[in-house]
Design a protein around this motif. Structure first.
Motif, short mmCIF file in Angstrom:
data_model
loop_
_atom_site.label_atom_id
_atom_site.label_comp_id
_atom_site.label_asym_id
_atom_site.label_seq_id
_atom_site.Cartn_x
_atom_site.Cartn_y
_atom_site.Cartn_z
N GLU A 42 4.42 10.36 4.02
CA GLU A 42 4.46 8.99 3.39
C GLU A 42 5.08 9.32 2.17
OE1 GLU A 42 0.49 7.81 2.88
OE2 GLU A 42 -0.15 8.99 1.05
N ILE A 60 3.90 4.20 0.93
CA ILE A 60 4.34 3.66 2.04
C ILE A 60 4.53 4.65 3.07
CG2 ILE A 60 5.36 1.45 1.04
CD1 ILE A 60 7.95 2.59 1.35
N PRO A 61 4.58 4.43 4.31
CA PRO A 61 4.57 5.40 5.41
C PRO A 61 6.02 5.87 5.69
CG PRO A 61 3.70 3.14 6.64
CD PRO A 61 4.15 2.98 4.89
N SER A 63 7.75 6.36 8.22
CA SER A 63 8.65 5.58 8.93
C SER A 63 9.51 4.36 8.29
CB SER A 63 7.72 5.16 10.15
OG SER A 63 6.83 4.09 9.64
N VAL A 64 9.17 4.14 7.18
CA VAL A 64 10.12 3.16 6.39
C VAL A 64 11.12 3.84 5.79
CG1 VAL A 64 10.04 1.68 4.61
CG2 VAL A 64 8.07 1.68 6.13
N VAL A 78 4.78 -5.23 0.86
CA VAL A 78 4.38 -5.97 1.99
C VAL A 78 3.05 -5.47 2.48
CG1 VAL A 78 4.92 -6.22 4.52
CG2 VAL A 78 6.80 -6.11 2.67
N ASN A 79 2.01 -6.49 2.47
CA ASN A 79 0.57 -6.18 3.11
C ASN A 79 0.01 -5.00 1.97
OD1 ASN A 79 0.87 -8.55 4.82
ND2 ASN A 79 1.75 -7.08 6.25
N LYS A 101 -1.82 1.45 -0.71
CA LYS A 101 -0.85 1.79 0.47
C LYS A 101 -0.57 0.24 0.66
CE LYS A 101 -2.87 6.03 2.00
NZ LYS A 101 -2.04 6.98 2.76
N ALA A 102 0.91 0.11 1.29
CA ALA A 102 1.57 -0.97 1.61
C ALA A 102 2.36 -0.70 2.82
CB ALA A 102 2.60 -1.45 0.61
N GLU A 103 2.80 -1.69 3.65
CA GLU A 103 3.66 -1.27 5.02
C GLU A 103 5.08 -1.15 4.32
OE1 GLU A 103 3.20 -4.70 7.64
OE2 GLU A 103 0.99 -4.30 7.62
N ASP A 104 5.63 -1.66 3.34
CA ASP A 104 6.94 -1.64 2.65
C ASP A 104 7.07 -1.97 1.12
OD1 ASP A 104 9.68 -1.15 2.71
OD2 ASP A 104 10.14 -2.48 4.32
#
Length: 134
Positions: A42, A60-61, A63-64, A78-79, A101-104
């Motif tokens: 992350e 954020i992860p 993967s972003v 985002v969230n 933590k957030a998705e993006d």
């Protein structure tokens, strides 16, 4: 101790306007010996929060894709979810660490410039003062 699902918050009331500052750190996965690998798990970014009046860190992860926005660009999470980790200390006390933590993290799209209704271009003002009427 952890909260099962974290705390879901009202973004605007909690953070207000958010401004991008910088990438703070990358967290790497660990191998079976506990040594860090080259795989990023992350990324944590510094964001300036208007309501909090200070910098906040948001993870954020990996993967972003890497976010490298312009300094002070207005962004949105985002969230987001706020959570805690508590560590027992001497006696019946505990230290609690909060994290977000957030998705993006995405750019806030600026609103299109308004067009003057008279059809005439707006006249710039001098020294930010109102024009005096006779």
């Amino acid at each position: 101790m952890r909260l099962a699902n974290g705390l879901f918050i009202e973004k605007e009331a909690t953070f207000g306007s958010l401004r991008f500052s910088a990438l703070r750190r990358e967290v790497h996965e660990q191998d079976e010996d506990g040594m860090p690998t080259n795989v990023i798990k992350e990324r944590t970014y510094d964001l300036k929060s208007e309501t909090q009046g200070r910098m906040i860190q948001v993870s954020i992860p990996a993967s972003v894709p890497l976010r490298d926005y312009e300094y002070n660009a207005e962004v949105d999470m985002v969230n987001p979810v706020v959570n805690t980790v508590a560590h027992a200390t001497f006696g019946n006390n505990a230290d609690v660490e909060w994290y977000i933590k957030a998705e993006d993290i995405v750019l806030v799209k600026p609103e299109p410039a308004s067009v003057p209704s008279s059809g005439q271009p707006a006249q710039p003002r001098r020294n930010n003062q109102m024009d005096k009427k006779a």
